[in-house]
Design an enzyme around this catalytic site. Structure first.
Site, PDB file in Angstrom:
ATOM      1  N   GLY A   1      -5.763  10.628  -4.081  1.00  0.00           N
ATOM      2  CA  GLY A   1      -6.544  10.386  -2.872  1.00  0.00           C
ATOM      3  C   GLY A   1      -6.340  11.496  -1.857  1.00  0.00           C
ATOM      4  N   ASP A   2      -6.561  11.145  -0.606  1.00  0.00           N
ATOM      5  CA  ASP A   2      -6.450  12.135   0.469  1.00  0.00           C
ATOM      6  C   ASP A   2      -5.014  12.348   0.938  1.00  0.00           C
ATOM      7  OD1 ASP A   2      -6.449   9.466   1.379  1.00  0.00           O
ATOM      8  OD2 ASP A   2      -6.914  10.109   3.424  1.00  0.00           O
TER       9      ASP A   2
ATOM     10  N   SER B   1       0.817  -1.215   0.000  1.00  0.00           N
ATOM     11  CA  SER B   1       0.000   0.000   0.000  1.00  0.00           C
ATOM     12  C   SER B   1       0.850   1.263   0.000  1.00  0.00           C
ATOM     13  CB  SER B   1      -0.915   0.007   1.225  1.00  0.00           C
ATOM     14  OG  SER B   1      -0.177   0.197   2.410  1.00  0.00           O
TER      15      SER B   1
ATOM     16  N   THR C   1       1.589   6.930   0.441  1.00  0.00           N
ATOM     17  CA  THR C   1       0.734   5.847  -0.039  1.00  0.00           C
ATOM     18  C   THR C   1       0.942   5.558  -1.523  1.00  0.00           C
ATOM     19  OG1 THR C   1      -1.575   5.115  -0.104  1.00  0.00           O
ATOM     20  CG2 THR C   1      -1.169   7.366  -0.740  1.00  0.00           C
TER      21      THR C   1
ATOM     22  N   THR D   1      -5.755   7.090   7.153  1.00  0.00           N
ATOM     23  CA  THR D   1      -5.560   6.037   6.157  1.00  0.00           C
ATOM     24  C   THR D   1      -6.944   5.492   5.812  1.00  0.00           C
ATOM     25  OG1 THR D   1      -5.329   4.314   7.839  1.00  0.00           O
ATOM     26  CG2 THR D   1      -3.291   5.382   7.094  1.00  0.00           C
ATOM     27  N   GLY D   2      -7.012   4.772   4.702  1.00  0.00           N
ATOM     28  CA  GLY D   2      -8.304   4.244   4.279  1.00  0.00           C
ATOM     29  C   GLY D   2      -8.791   4.964   3.038  1.00  0.00           C
TER      30      GLY D   2
ATOM     31  N   THR E   1      -1.786   2.582   3.017  1.00  0.00           N
ATOM     32  CA  THR E   1      -1.213   3.886   3.399  1.00  0.00           C
ATOM     33  C   THR E   1      -0.522   3.814   4.767  1.00  0.00           C
ATOM     34  OG1 THR E   1      -3.075   4.958   2.278  1.00  0.00           O
ATOM     35  CG2 THR E   1      -1.751   6.362   3.705  1.00  0.00           C
TER      36      THR E   1
ATOM     37  N   ARG F   1      -5.718   9.445 -10.577  1.00  0.00           N
ATOM     38  CA  ARG F   1      -6.564   9.592  -9.381  1.00  0.00           C
ATOM     39  C   ARG F   1      -5.680  10.012  -8.200  1.00  0.00           C
ATOM     40  NH1 ARG F   1      -6.398   7.150  -4.006  1.00  0.00           N
ATOM     41  NH2 ARG F   1      -8.495   7.067  -3.188  1.00  0.00           N
TER      42      ARG F   1
END
Ligand code: GLY
Length: 364
Positions: free
Chosen positions: A240-241, A69, A228, A261-262, A210, A238
């Protein structure tokens, strides 16, 4: 020249900060952060800077091909290319740096730190981030390990159109469907069943692993980093956060630090790390602050558990007085037919790193 009064003032400030943290050095991280926390605390105890410490900590995971990850060996995008995101904040200087969609460089956290230190920007993405990293002497390399490539191939084979067809399997004249791993064994005869089972699991349940690591030293200085490979099988580009300051990580040296994370899409919609820090600023404990952020995510789904079953998300918080917490949306991870192991986060406050249970919003 520093006056005697100035020296005494600095000493008094240091004593006040040490009183606040109890003189403790603490690192808090996601569940894959046992080694990161140990490394971060070791560096901080030797007098190293808090950001240097947490970045050195997460570099261990970025380097580890077994952590699929993060960094090298991270699961790729839908085209089989590993794309990395990272962000960080340095409490003492209140500065931030970030990179997104970075290909071919296994240490996005180091590049985010260079963005912070060496430019007047906060965020670089894609081709520009890669050129920037190369300008600083970083070697471009293939980050896709054989294990991650296998998982990607298995994911491609798992895709079906409405009639159940997939161009990546051996076609309409193939024998009737067999059990997943048995069918894969036929396609990949040299690969062990254990590895095929791993690849099938990853294909079915794309992880958003992450690592987030937050570090506080005995002087009360605090920093944080998140790095991550993002959502497995994502559309190229893409983001992510993790590279979003205020979502993947946020540090306010007057209050504390938080990270996540997630599933990043959920976090971005509530600016999670910033929300957690703001909650602590307004008097919530780290655990209350994380759970309140989680409630905001739940509210975005009308608190409908069924709709939220498909994802996981976690927050971590470290207040400047040394109080900390981790919290998850669900009590355990999502695996049908299995008792989910309880969600954990990692802590090191001077001895061995340890797991602690995450607080959670919903039982699973
Ligand atoms: N939290 C990692 C991601 O969603 O990309």
């Amino acid at each position: 020249m520093i006056s005697r009064r100035g020296v005494l003032g600095a000493g008094a400030a240091l004593a006040a900060a040490q009183a606040q943290t109890g003189g403790k050095t603490i690192a808090v991280a996601s569940s894959n952060g046992l080694r990161a926390c140990a490394r971060a605390v070791e560096i901080m105890k030797q007098g190293g800077d808090t950001l240097d410490a947490v970045v050195a900590g997460v570099n261990i995971q970025e380097d580890d091909p077994e952590d699929d990850s993060v960094g090298y060996g991270g699961l790729p995008n839908e085209e089989g290319v590993v794309e990395l995101d990272a962000s960080l904040m340095h409490g003492p200087t209140r500065r931030a740096g970030s990179v997104a969609s970075l290909r071919g460089i296994r240490y996005p956290s180091k590049i985010a730190k260079l963005v912070m230190e060496q430019t007047d920007h906060v965020m670089l993405v894609g081709e520009g981030a890669l050129r920037f990293a190369k300008a600083y002497g970083f070697r471009e390399e293939n980050l896709l390990t054989e294990k991650s490539r296998l998982a990607w191939m298995v994911w491609k084979r798992s895709l079906r159109d409405a009639s159940g067809h997939n161009n990546w399997t051996d076609g309409v004249d193939a024998p009737p469907a067999e059990k997943a791993v048995a069918e894969l064994k036929r396609a990949f005869p040299d690969v062990s069943e254990e590895l095929l089972a791993y690849a099938w699991d990853r294909a079915m349940y794309p992880p958003t692993g992450t690592i987030n690591c937050l570090g506080l030293n005995a002087k009360g200085e605090i920093s944080g980093v998140t790095t991550t490979s993002g959502l497995a099988w994502k559309i190229p580009g893409r983001v992510g956060d993790s590279p979003i300051i205020g979502a993947g990580v946020f540090v306010d040296p007057d209050v504390g630090a938080a990270g996540s994370t997630g599933r990043g899409e959920e976090n971005i919609r509530i600016a999670g790390a910033h929300t957690v820090v703001e909650n602590m600023r307004h008097g919530m404990s780290p655990q209350e602050a994380c759970l309140d952020a989680m409630k905001r995510i739940s509210k975005n789904y009308g608190n409908d558990r069924k709709r939220m079953e498909k994802f996981d998300i976690n927050f971590y918080a470290l207040r400047k007085d040394g109080a900390y917490a981790g919290a998850s949306l669900w009590s355990g991870t999502r695996r049908p037919g299995q008792t989910p192991p309880r969600r954990k986060f990692t802590v090191n406050d001077g001895g061995q790193s340890r797991y602690e249970d995450c607080a959670f919003l919903y039982e699973r």
